[in-house]
Design a protein around this motif. Structure first.
Motif, PDB file in Angstrom:
ATOM      1  N   GLU A  29       9.102   4.696   2.295  1.00 53.50           N
ATOM      2  CA  GLU A  29       9.360   5.923   1.769  1.00 53.50           C
ATOM      3  C   GLU A  29      10.858   6.203   1.359  1.00 53.50           C
ATOM      4  O   GLU A  29      11.372   7.069   0.640  1.00 53.50           O
ATOM      5  CB  GLU A  29       9.015   7.137   2.597  1.00 53.50           C
TER       6      GLU A  29
ATOM      7  N   LYS B  21       1.769   6.395  -6.817  1.00 54.71           N
ATOM      8  CA  LYS B  21       0.629   6.969  -7.547  1.00 54.71           C
ATOM      9  C   LYS B  21      -0.281   5.783  -8.247  1.00 54.71           C
ATOM     10  O   LYS B  21      -0.654   6.150  -9.343  1.00 54.71           O
ATOM     11  CB  LYS B  21       0.745   8.146  -8.117  1.00 54.71           C
TER      12      LYS B  21
ATOM     13  N   ARG C  61       1.232   4.042  -3.034  1.00 56.66           N
ATOM     14  CA  ARG C  61       0.864   5.215  -2.765  1.00 56.66           C
ATOM     15  C   ARG C  61       1.985   6.315  -3.304  1.00 56.66           C
ATOM     16  O   ARG C  61       1.681   7.307  -3.971  1.00 56.66           O
ATOM     17  CB  ARG C  61       0.728   5.608  -1.160  1.00 56.66           C
ATOM     18  N   LYS C  62       3.213   5.800  -3.054  1.00 59.26           N
ATOM     19  CA  LYS C  62       4.504   6.627  -3.529  1.00 59.26           C
ATOM     20  C   LYS C  62       4.468   6.828  -4.895  1.00 59.26           C
ATOM     21  O   LYS C  62       4.894   7.892  -5.416  1.00 59.26           O
ATOM     22  CB  LYS C  62       5.721   5.743  -2.932  1.00 59.26           C
TER      23      LYS C  62
ATOM     24  N   ALA D  51       0.718  -1.294   0.101  1.00 56.28           N
ATOM     25  CA  ALA D  51      -0.175  -0.116   0.025  1.00 56.28           C
ATOM     26  C   ALA D  51       0.851   1.221   0.074  1.00 56.28           C
ATOM     27  O   ALA D  51       0.577   2.163  -0.697  1.00 56.28           O
ATOM     28  CB  ALA D  51      -0.736   0.035   1.166  1.00 56.28           C
ATOM     29  N   TYR D  52       2.008   1.326   0.763  1.00 53.91           N
ATOM     30  CA  TYR D  52       2.566   2.433   0.969  1.00 53.91           C
ATOM     31  C   TYR D  52       3.684   2.699  -0.355  1.00 53.91           C
ATOM     32  O   TYR D  52       3.810   3.789  -0.766  1.00 53.91           O
ATOM     33  CB  TYR D  52       3.718   2.468   2.149  1.00 53.91           C
TER      34      TYR D  52
ATOM     35  N   GLN E 241       5.961   2.292   7.239  1.00 51.81           N
ATOM     36  CA  GLN E 241       5.798   3.583   6.319  1.00 51.81           C
ATOM     37  C   GLN E 241       7.254   4.269   6.210  1.00 51.81           C
ATOM     38  O   GLN E 241       7.258   4.846   4.782  1.00 51.81           O
ATOM     39  CB  GLN E 241       4.896   4.614   7.136  1.00 51.81           C
TER      40      GLN E 241
ATOM     41  N   ASN F 178      -3.111   2.589  -7.781  1.00 53.56           N
ATOM     42  CA  ASN F 178      -4.560   2.069  -7.020  1.00 53.56           C
ATOM     43  C   ASN F 178      -4.024   0.946  -6.139  1.00 53.56           C
ATOM     44  O   ASN F 178      -3.709   0.119  -6.235  1.00 53.56           O
ATOM     45  CB  ASN F 178      -5.521   1.571  -8.044  1.00 53.56           C
ATOM     46  N   VAL F 179      -4.084   1.700  -4.703  1.00 53.99           N
ATOM     47  CA  VAL F 179      -3.821   0.746  -3.436  1.00 53.99           C
ATOM     48  C   VAL F 179      -4.831  -0.480  -3.662  1.00 53.99           C
ATOM     49  O   VAL F 179      -4.501  -1.609  -3.384  1.00 53.99           O
ATOM     50  CB  VAL F 179      -3.851   1.567  -2.538  1.00 53.99           C
TER      51      VAL F 179
ATOM     52  N   ARG G  71      -3.558   8.712   6.160  1.00 54.10           N
ATOM     53  CA  ARG G  71      -1.910   8.336   5.763  1.00 54.10           C
ATOM     54  C   ARG G  71      -1.533   7.145   6.417  1.00 54.10           C
ATOM     55  O   ARG G  71      -0.846   6.461   6.288  1.00 54.10           O
ATOM     56  CB  ARG G  71      -1.208   9.449   6.542  1.00 54.10           C
TER      57      ARG G  71
ATOM     58  N   ALA H 247      -8.223   6.693   3.145  1.00 55.90           N
ATOM     59  CA  ALA H 247      -7.531   7.472   2.451  1.00 55.90           C
ATOM     60  C   ALA H 247      -6.495   8.243   3.417  1.00 55.90           C
ATOM     61  O   ALA H 247      -5.590   9.082   3.079  1.00 55.90           O
ATOM     62  CB  ALA H 247      -8.190   8.471   1.826  1.00 55.90           C
TER      63      ALA H 247
END
Length: 280
Positions: free
Chosen positions: A203, A161, A158-159, A154-155, A199, A163-164, A184, A182
């Motif tokens: 990143e 962009k 998201r990073k 998921a993270y 998380q 679809n999670v 964080r 949605a």
């Protein structure tokens, strides 16, 4: 509950520090597996089913003669027989776990559809099956791994962009929260003590270090949750999981680690091209 004092006592100590051990998973299969009761052997099978899943997917996509990197509980011939029986709609037998039949039913019903992520589907069936194990420890282990994997995916999604929701495995409350929230922290703050760590790692652009620290989270969980598992099959399961981690890192160099992460991104992205510097 069986007591495996003599088996546990004979196992070497392994540490998550890069040190190697001469004891192998293959040796475990040869020397220890045969000494287990039928009920306990079925618990250890859950470890090897993960390898069978990998082989099953490869044989479905590349043919039953595909090169298989490692053998799980089943031989190539047994998996080929399972595939043939499922394709022909033959009666199911207790020789194989129910989730494999369920996955193959799904596979043959959807084989012609585009953009099917069969690895995610198989993982969902596998985790659902494993988390229902009669061993509370093993059930918690597979739940932990499913949650940890879903959070990573998921993270990362998201990073970049993506679809999670398309990449989350399972139908648990946690999976549903990750799939739909949605926020964080996916509304899970306070639920997992490792949430902020995952998380932060996802990143980071230090790919191999990220993967290593994720394995350290797994190792820590095994240590903390198995404190009172002394000479049980669960203690043998812990040894097997740790042994796999140590062996994986003894073989993994920087280039291989980067390639594995690229493969993860490839499995997630949909027409998205990443720059080379993203992998540095």
């Amino acid at each position: 509950m069986s007591n495996y004092h003599y088996l546990v006592a004979g196992l070497p100590e392994i540490n998550f520090d890069g040190s190697k051990t001469n004891f192998s998973i293959e040796r475990f299969k040869e020397e220890i597996y045969s000494a287990l009761s039928k009920k306990d052997a079925e618990k250890i099978d859950l470890f090897f089913y993960a390898w069978d899943n990998e082989n099953l997917l490869k044989m479905l996509s590349q043919g039953t003669d595909a090169e298989l990197p490692r053998m799980g509980h089943y031989s190539r011939e047994e998996l080929a027989e399972l595939i043939t029986n499922a394709k022909n709609g033959d009666a199911r037998t207790s020789d194989y776990p129910a989730y494999m039949y369920e996955f193959l039913d799904y596979y043959y019903a959807n084989a012609e559809r585009e953009n099917q992520m069969f690895d995610d589907v198989l993982a969902a069936y596998y985790y659902e099956y494993a988390t229902k194990c009669s061993s509370q420890f093993l059930s918690q282990w597979f739940t932990f791994n499913q949650d940890l994997s879903n959070l990573q995916v998921a993270y990362i999604a998201r990073k970049y962009k993506m679809n999670v929701s398309e990449h989350i495995v399972g139908n648990s409350d946690t999976a549903e929260a990750i799939r739909t929230s949605a926020a964080r922290d996916f509304g899970l703050s306070g639920t997992f003590d490792y949430l902020e760590t995952v998380q932060r790692l996802c990143e980071s652009d230090k790919l191999q270090e990220r993967e290593r620290q994720i394995d350290e989270l797994r190792w820590k969980w095994l240590d903390e949750k198995s404190v009172f598992e002394y000479f049980t099959v669960e203690r043998l399961f812990v040894f097997l999981q740790k042994l796999e981690i140590v062996q994986r890192w003894s073989k993994l160099d920087t280039e291989a680690g980067t390639q594995r992460y690229k493969e993860l991104i490839e499995s997630l992205k949909s027409g998205l091209i990443l720059n080379d510097e993203d992998y540095q």
